[in-house]
Structures are given as C-alpha cells and as structure tokens.
Design an enzyme around this catalytic site. Structure first.
Site, PDB file in Angstrom:
ATOM      1  N   PHE A 262      -9.170  -8.247  -3.121  1.00 19.46           N
ATOM      2  CA  PHE A 262      -9.727  -9.597  -3.089  1.00 19.46           C
ATOM      3  C   PHE A 262      -8.788 -10.425  -3.974  1.00 19.46           C
ATOM      4  O   PHE A 262      -7.589 -10.279  -3.845  1.00 19.46           O
ATOM      5  CB  PHE A 262     -11.223  -9.553  -3.414  1.00 19.46           C
ATOM      6  CG  PHE A 262     -11.977  -9.086  -2.166  1.00 19.46           C
ATOM      7  CD1 PHE A 262     -11.856  -7.772  -1.720  1.00 19.46           C
ATOM      8  CD2 PHE A 262     -12.666  -9.983  -1.366  1.00 19.46           C
ATOM      9  CE1 PHE A 262     -12.433  -7.361  -0.518  1.00 19.46           C
ATOM     10  CE2 PHE A 262     -13.259  -9.579  -0.164  1.00 19.46           C
ATOM     11  CZ  PHE A 262     -13.140  -8.267   0.257  1.00 19.46           C
TER      12      PHE A 262
ATOM     13  N   TYR B 153       0.024 -14.091   7.971  1.00 15.61           N
ATOM     14  CA  TYR B 153       0.100 -13.186   6.814  1.00 15.61           C
ATOM     15  C   TYR B 153      -0.938 -12.065   6.949  1.00 15.61           C
ATOM     16  O   TYR B 153      -0.613 -10.872   6.852  1.00 15.61           O
ATOM     17  CB  TYR B 153      -0.119 -13.975   5.514  1.00 15.61           C
ATOM     18  CG  TYR B 153      -0.412 -13.084   4.339  1.00 15.61           C
ATOM     19  CD1 TYR B 153       0.570 -12.235   3.824  1.00 15.61           C
ATOM     20  CD2 TYR B 153      -1.681 -13.056   3.757  1.00 15.61           C
ATOM     21  CE1 TYR B 153       0.294 -11.390   2.763  1.00 15.61           C
ATOM     22  CE2 TYR B 153      -1.962 -12.219   2.692  1.00 15.61           C
ATOM     23  CZ  TYR B 153      -0.979 -11.384   2.199  1.00 15.61           C
ATOM     24  OH  TYR B 153      -1.264 -10.545   1.158  1.00 15.61           O
TER      25      TYR B 153
ATOM     26  N   GLY C  55      10.367 -10.929  -7.112  1.00 13.53           N
ATOM     27  CA  GLY C  55      10.069 -10.093  -8.280  1.00 13.53           C
ATOM     28  C   GLY C  55      10.914 -10.483  -9.483  1.00 13.53           C
ATOM     29  O   GLY C  55      11.855 -11.279  -9.379  1.00 13.53           O
TER      30      GLY C  55
ATOM     31  N   ASP D 132      16.573  -3.785  -0.596  1.00 11.69           N
ATOM     32  CA  ASP D 132      15.719  -4.506   0.349  1.00 11.69           C
ATOM     33  C   ASP D 132      15.274  -3.546   1.444  1.00 11.69           C
ATOM     34  O   ASP D 132      16.110  -2.818   2.002  1.00 11.69           O
ATOM     35  CB  ASP D 132      16.542  -5.664   0.946  1.00 11.69           C
ATOM     36  CG  ASP D 132      15.652  -6.705   1.588  1.00 11.69           C
ATOM     37  OD1 ASP D 132      14.671  -6.309   2.252  1.00 11.69           O
ATOM     38  OD2 ASP D 132      15.934  -7.899   1.404  1.00 11.69           O
TER      39      ASP D 132
ATOM     40  N   ALA E 201       6.042  -7.435   0.006  1.00 17.63           N
ATOM     41  CA  ALA E 201       5.662  -8.279   1.140  1.00 17.63           C
ATOM     42  C   ALA E 201       5.769  -9.739   0.736  1.00 17.63           C
ATOM     43  O   ALA E 201       5.698 -10.070  -0.446  1.00 17.63           O
ATOM     44  CB  ALA E 201       4.224  -7.982   1.557  1.00 17.63           C
TER      45      ALA E 201
END
Ligand code: UDP
Length: 324
Positions: A168, A140, A36, A50, A74
């Site tokens: 999507f 994943y 990030g 975290d 993630a």
C-alpha cells in the site's frame, strides 16, 4: 551464497538491504542509478547495471552464487506511465523477463517482487483482500499485474518460487536516520507535506475534497518502510522453507485521509503552513486500504509502526538530516 537486490539503491530496496545485512545475509545490489542513490547502498556489494542489458545481469550471476533475488527495479510514476506506456512495459515487464531468463540459466528459482495495491484499480470494497478482482486503471499498475501473471506461469512451467508483495503506501524512514525517501521528482504526499513544513514548498495542495470519505479527501493505507523490510525478510525465509508461490498485501488496515496526514505533519513538526484545496488528481481511487491478514497468518508478519505520527516522525527526522 548471496542475495541479489535489483533496485537496491532505491527507497524501499535500500531499507531491505540494510535489514538483510543485519540478519546476516551477504547482499549484492544491482541498480542502474536512474532513480536510485549510490549513497543509499551502505551495506553489501554495489554493482551498477541495468536489467535492460542481459550481459550485465549475467556478469552478476557468473561472479556470485545467487540464492534468491529481490526485484524492486521499476519505474513508478503513474502519470508518466499514462504518457509513455512503452517506457513502462519495457522497463517493468521486458526487463523482468531478462532477469528471469538469467535466473533460469543459472539455476536460481527464488524471487521476491514489489507489486502494488495499484493492481486492484478501483476496489469494490475495502479492506482489500488478495483474491479480489485486479483491474489496474493505469499502465504502471498493469505492468506490475503482468509480472504477477508471468510468475504464475513460470511457477507451473519452470518451478519458479515467488513471493509477490503488494504494497500500500510505503512511507517513513529508517529510525536510525541512515536511510530515507528521496525521489526526484517527488510526487508522494508525505515528503511533499514535509517540504511545506520546512518551507521548501510554499504550500501543500490537497487533490480533491469531494470524495465520499468522512472529510472529503482521499484515504490511503500508509505502511512504514521498516515494516515492509521485515515482511521482505520473512518472505525470503518462506521461500527458503520451500514456499512455492504466493501473493500478499502489505498494509496497516488503517485508513488515513490526506487531511489527517497534513494534521499529523503539523502536530509532529510543530510548524504551520498553507493548505490549498484543489481539484482531484485524475485516476485517484477514493479509498485504498489493505487487509494484511494473509501476511500475518502465513508469514507471521505484524507491523509495529502503524501509527501515522510515528511514520511522520521518522520521515521528518530523515527530511531534516537527509544524506542524499
Ligand atoms: N496527494 C495530495 N497532494 C499531493 C500529493 C498527493 O493530495 O501533493 C494525495 C493523492 O491524491 C492521494 C494521496 O495523497 O490521495 C497519496 O498520494 P501519493 O502520490 O503519495 O500515493 P498514491 O496513493 O498515489 O500511490
């Protein structure tokens, strides 16, 4: 009452943080900053932490009365998940269990979760509807599906209220130019094509031109990040009104091929650049297009930035003036 956004310094989370701010919510962004960007947290309170560390999560729940949690934190590199599944199962699954544990302890039972069309694997047909079989073809996707299953069990046993949003291909950027997509390394098609347009990259490689699609390249369903943000606010309202737990696809129901994306970038930017046809990338399904009828009927969601040229225009504007 505050809304906690885990992973709110990332691409999608930061846009949702902005949207929630303008809807009048107080937000607390919790992000490890592994991927990030601190500069992306321009609204609400930022806390570096975290989800691997339960004490750090607890600190947040002690300091703020958290009404609901958005969970974007993630790892999302498909190739890396194949090489290092342990890293993915710990970060994406175990750390979610940590978060759920603290939520239960502090009586917070509303969560909105970023899932993915990768949970469907190689679909039997498109558009994909939510109750089609989910058979992820990489770790994943499996981590995201595992969390979805955990939510079902926690709902039955502990009354967890959840909304799972299966994105999507998230794309585009804040039309006001304050936020955008910035990954390192970058693997996503649109930012890579924009790099080719701006000369940061010598060319764009098209991964496979022998798929069973009209132009031979892969078809994806690109959905504007602001449309995603709108769906996330609706998901929160759904939970606030007592919604118990549900799963929604978020896509445009419009399939766009890799070559059509390249054409759109050439049209929007007015730049020409080399396009190199290469081998297929392992694990890429030919076509992923989602039906979002359920999100429309239950959440009242309607994407407004469906057109690929609009998505590319906003992404290009960010690309040219990126602040991080
Ligand atoms: N792709 C490509 N060249 C690139 C990156 C991606 O042809 O340099 C293709 C990829 O094979 C897929 C589509 O673009 O068909 C979208 O890929 P992306 O990684 O953006 O998202 P994914 O669909 O994998 O989540």
């Amino acid at each position: 009452m505050a809304i906690l956004i885990c992973g709110g310094a990332g691409y999608i989370g930061s846009h949702i943080n902005k949207q929630l701010y303008y809807e009048g919510y107080e937000t607390v962004v919790f992000d490890s900053l592994i991927y990030g960007h601190k500069e992306a947290v321009k609204w609400g309170t930022f806390i570096k932490g975290d989800l691997a560390n339960i004490d750090e999560i607890e600190e947040v729940f002690k300091r703020y009365k958290i009404e609901a949690v958005y969970h974007f934190a993630a790892f999302a590199y498909v190739g890396e998940s194949v090489e290092e599944p342990e890293k993915y199962y710990y970060n994406n699954v175990v750390n979610t269990l940590n978060l759920l544990r603290v939520m239960r302890k502090y009586g917070c039972n509303k969560i909105i979760f970023s899932s993915t069309c990768a949970t469907y694997g190689e679909p039997e047909k498109v558009p994909i509807v939510e109750n089609m079989p989910q058979n992820p073809i990489n770790p994943y996707g499996m981590t995201k599906l595992t969390v979805e299953r955990i939510f079902r069990d926690y709902k039955k046993a502990y009354g967890l209220q959840f909304v799972v949003l299966r994105y999507f291909n998230a794309a585009g950027a804040d039309p006001e130019g304050e936020l955008g997509e910035s990954h390192d390394p970058e693997t996503h098609l649109i930012p890579l094509v924009l790099d080719a347009a701006s000369g940061k990259r010598s060319d764009i490689k098209v991964f496979g031109t022998d798929y069973d699609t009209p132009d031979g390249s892969c078809i994806r369903d690109y959905i504007h990040v602001m449309d995603l943000a709108d769906a996330h606010v609706r998901a929160l309202r759904y939970l606030e009104k007592g919604g118990e737990g549900d799963f929604f696809n978020l896509g445009n129901t419009i399939g766009t091929s890799v070559l059509e994306v390249v054409e759109s970038v050439k049209r929007v930017t007015g730049k020409d650049f080399p396009v190199t046809m290469t081998e297929r990338r392992p694990g890429d399904p030919a076509k992923l297009v989602g039906s979002s009828e359920k999100a429309k009927s239950v959440l009242g969601w309607e994407p407004i930035y469906g057109d690929i040229d609009t998505i590319v225009t906003h992404a290009w504007n960010w690309h040219e003036h990126a602040m991080f």
